[in-house]
Design a protein around this motif. Structure first.
Motif, PDB file in Angstrom:
ATOM      1  N   ILE A  84       2.211  -6.704   2.210  1.00 22.40           N
ATOM      2  CA  ILE A  84       3.651  -6.799   2.502  1.00 22.40           C
ATOM      3  C   ILE A  84       4.054  -5.606   3.358  1.00 22.40           C
ATOM      4  CG2 ILE A  84       5.969  -7.069   1.475  1.00 22.40           C
ATOM      5  CD1 ILE A  84       3.922  -9.219   0.613  1.00 22.40           C
ATOM      6  N   ALA A  85       3.479  -4.448   3.066  1.00 21.10           N
ATOM      7  CA  ALA A  85       3.773  -3.235   3.832  1.00 21.10           C
ATOM      8  C   ALA A  85       2.761  -2.164   3.461  1.00 21.10           C
ATOM      9  CB  ALA A  85       5.170  -2.714   3.520  1.00 21.10           C
ATOM     10  N   SER A  86       2.656  -1.160   4.320  1.00 19.76           N
ATOM     11  CA  SER A  86       1.808  -0.017   4.028  1.00 19.76           C
ATOM     12  C   SER A  86       2.631   1.246   4.308  1.00 19.76           C
ATOM     13  CB  SER A  86       0.566  -0.079   4.922  1.00 19.76           C
ATOM     14  OG  SER A  86      -0.375   0.855   4.465  1.00 19.76           O
ATOM     15  N   ILE A  87       2.682   2.130   3.320  1.00 18.34           N
ATOM     16  CA  ILE A  87       3.537   3.321   3.428  1.00 18.34           C
ATOM     17  C   ILE A  87       2.675   4.579   3.319  1.00 18.34           C
ATOM     18  CG2 ILE A  87       5.534   4.532   2.434  1.00 18.34           C
ATOM     19  CD1 ILE A  87       6.238   1.832   1.034  1.00 18.34           C
ATOM     20  N   ASP A 129       0.840  -1.209   0.000  1.00 17.04           N
ATOM     21  CA  ASP A 129       0.000   0.000   0.000  1.00 17.04           C
ATOM     22  C   ASP A 129       0.867   1.247   0.000  1.00 17.04           C
ATOM     23  OD1 ASP A 129      -2.369  -1.410   0.459  1.00 17.04           O
ATOM     24  OD2 ASP A 129      -2.164  -1.264   2.638  1.00 17.04           O
ATOM     25  N   ILE A 130       0.465   2.230  -0.760  1.00 12.97           N
ATOM     26  CA  ILE A 130       1.072   3.559  -0.609  1.00 12.97           C
ATOM     27  C   ILE A 130      -0.074   4.563  -0.491  1.00 12.97           C
ATOM     28  CG2 ILE A 130       3.313   3.053  -1.679  1.00 12.97           C
ATOM     29  CD1 ILE A 130       2.293   4.161  -4.303  1.00 12.97           C
ATOM     30  N   GLY A 131      -0.081   5.328   0.594  1.00  9.23           N
ATOM     31  CA  GLY A 131      -1.265   6.145   0.862  1.00  9.23           C
ATOM     32  C   GLY A 131      -0.987   7.565   1.337  1.00  9.23           C
ATOM     33  N   ALA A 132      -2.000   8.397   1.152  1.00 11.65           N
ATOM     34  CA  ALA A 132      -1.972   9.795   1.609  1.00 11.65           C
ATOM     35  C   ALA A 132      -3.435  10.217   1.761  1.00 11.65           C
ATOM     36  CB  ALA A 132      -1.276  10.672   0.582  1.00 11.65           C
ATOM     37  N   ILE A 136       4.891   2.052   7.443  1.00 10.77           N
ATOM     38  CA  ILE A 136       6.088   2.863   7.198  1.00 10.77           C
ATOM     39  C   ILE A 136       5.697   4.287   6.843  1.00 10.77           C
ATOM     40  CG2 ILE A 136       8.148   3.092   5.724  1.00 10.77           C
ATOM     41  CD1 ILE A 136       7.899   0.016   5.235  1.00 10.77           C
ATOM     42  N   GLY A 137       6.384   5.267   7.434  1.00 17.10           N
ATOM     43  CA  GLY A 137       6.099   6.675   7.119  1.00 17.10           C
ATOM     44  C   GLY A 137       7.295   7.318   6.450  1.00 17.10           C
ATOM     45  N   SER A 154       5.390  -1.814  13.922  1.00 15.81           N
ATOM     46  CA  SER A 154       4.914  -3.199  13.781  1.00 15.81           C
ATOM     47  C   SER A 154       5.832  -4.005  12.862  1.00 15.81           C
ATOM     48  CB  SER A 154       3.454  -3.264  13.356  1.00 15.81           C
ATOM     49  OG  SER A 154       3.240  -2.680  12.099  1.00 15.81           O
ATOM     50  N   GLY A 155       5.392  -5.170  12.442  1.00 19.40           N
ATOM     51  CA  GLY A 155       6.297  -6.031  11.689  1.00 19.40           C
ATOM     52  C   GLY A 155       7.333  -6.615  12.637  1.00 19.40           C
TER      53      GLY A 155
END
Ligand SMILES: [Zn+2]
Length: 457
Positions: A347-350, A275-278, A410-411, A366-367
């Motif tokens: 797998i990850a969220s950024i 994921d990549i989000g804003a 992840i940020g 987390s992770g």
């Protein structure tokens, strides 16, 4: 036998070197592409200038959803769809008024705005004495006797000595978030909170406030930092000063809005997501360039860039443009629920929600331990592009609702020195954006996503 082992080691080492070279070449191409392209900058100009402030429930927020959906389709995402969520529908009403009248009948005006979610005073306004405090604890010391019937003025500045301005912000936020309710519990009839920023300027910064259900609701305002100092001086000279406040904000029934989701399908693992989000929403008194239009266009641009570089990810890259981060994070909650309900493998969220300032690294939460190790391994690939700071820490508001999941959040961490010059204030406009810094943000995310896609956690 020894010979075979030596040859095998040499072979494996050369494979590793080859892979490392490939990685560094790809990351180089990502940064070159970003620094010679202005698609996201122009997208941000459209979002800021043609739509502008877009708080959840507003016609501008609805326009943003359509524009983001359309733009992601144009960029060439494989799938684009809307995820419905109900949002709060708060309206600011007309421009707020605030002035003080001294014993000698001298009037002085101040720059204020209503805090998000506040009730209004109504058109007749409120006129009352005022009492200045620096903390919620001070209210307790003063007690009902000194507070009842007055306006409480919270005037503790965000601590300018802290290097990280997000810490400074966090240290002052209680005065805005629950200050009004606590003041009301001692009989206050309205509250004014010093804007949470480390700069002294004439712009009030809004932001959400929260009423505690069991306590009376009072109108809540933010005052610019320069006027907080001015008001304090006046009160200190003349304790009998009266302050007039006027606001006409109100709530409409909750309304429907949407997260916009777009995917670039994975070639090997289409049902596993990065994921990549804003967040798309932004306060009505801003253009929402730094908070968080830049994040919205960065995420779109990762798709554009991968397509242009002909990079076909193994996992599905999912852009999540969230709605309603500022008021109630309803979009984020709905998305997190859907991930859980559908038992999706991520797998990850950024997330990117720190403005478009010089990227410095990534924080993660987390992770398991692998995440830390991976960043250690990838450091040498990212450091040439100014990304040096990889640490455990908060990732972002929208993705935080997935912190009960096993995958890492992840940020993107940017230099924080200028962010609060703009956040939630009329200064948050397109002109505050530097093209190169915006593009470095996109490239940082695209590079990290590439590494996660290739090596996983
Ligand atoms: Zn934000």
């Amino acid at each position: 036998m020894k010979k075979i082992i030596v040859l095998l080691t040499l072979f494996l080492n050369s494979l590793l070197v080859l892979a490392q070279n490939q990685d560094s070449l790809f990351i180089r191409s990502v940064f070159s592409n970003a620094l010679t392209d202005n698609t996201s900058y122009e997208n941000l100009r459209t979002l800021c200038k043609k739509i502008g402030g877009r708080i959840g429930g507003s016609p501008q927020a609805a326009k943003t959803v359509s524009w983001v959906e359309e733009t992601l389709k144009k960029i060439g995402a494989d799938t684009v769809y809307l995820q419905p969520c109900m949002v709060r529908n708060w309206k600011r009403g007309s421009k707020e008024i605030c002035y003080a009248t001294t014993a000698k009948n001298v009037k002085q005006k101040f720059d204020v705005c209503a805090l998000g979610g506040s009730i209004g005073t109504g058109v007749n306004g409120i006129k009352a004495g005022i009492i200045e405090v620096k903390s919620l604890d001070e209210l307790k010391l003063l007690g009902e006797e000194k507070i009842k019937g007055k306006i409480v003025f919270f005037n503790r500045p965000a601590d300018p000595t802290l290097y990280n301005t997000f810490r400074a912000y966090g240290g002052a936020a209680d005065q805005r978030f629950i200050g009004p309710s606590i003041a009301a519990s001692y009989g206050a009839i309205a509250s004014i909170t010093r804007s949470i920023t480390v700069v002294t300027h004439k712009y009030p910064h809004t932001g959400i406030m929260h009423y505690i259900d069991s306590l009376p609701k009072i109108p809540a305002f933010a005052i610019s930092t320069i006027d907080a100092d001015n008001l304090s001086t006046i009160i200190n000279k003349d304790a009998s000063v009266k302050v007039y406040l006027e606001s006409t904000c109100y709530d409409m029934p909750d309304t429907i809005s949407y997260n916009v989701i777009a995917e670039l399908k994975g070639s090997e693992f289409p049902h596993e997501f990065i994921d990549i989000g804003a967040h798309m929403d932004a306060w009505d008194i801003t253009e929402g360039a730094q908070d968080d239009g830049c994040g919205v266009v960065e995420m779109m641009d990762v798709i554009r860039m991968y397509k242009q570089l002909n990079y076909k990810p193994k996992h599905t890259i999912r852009v999540v443009e969230f709605m309603d981060e500022e008021m109630g994070q309803r979009g984020a909650r709905v998305y997190a629920e859907s991930v859980k309900k559908n038992m999706e493998k991520h797998i990850a969220s950024i997330e990117s929600d720190e403005g478009a300032f010089l990227p410095q690294g990534f924080s993660f939460e987390s992770g398991d331990e692998t995440v830390e190790k991976r960043f250690e391994q990838w450091k040498y690939l990212l450091m040439p592009y100014g990304l040096w700071n990889f640490h455990r820490g908060y990732s972002g508001v929208d993705i935080s609702f997935m912190n009960d999941q096993k995958f890492p959040l992840i940020g993107l961490n940017n230099d924080s020195q200028r962010y609060f010059n703009y956040q939630h204030a009329a200064t948050d406009v397109f002109e505050s954006i530097t093209l190169r810094e915006l593009q470095l943000g996109t490239a940082s995310i695209a590079s990290l996503v590439y590494l996660i896609d290739k090596y996983g956690f």
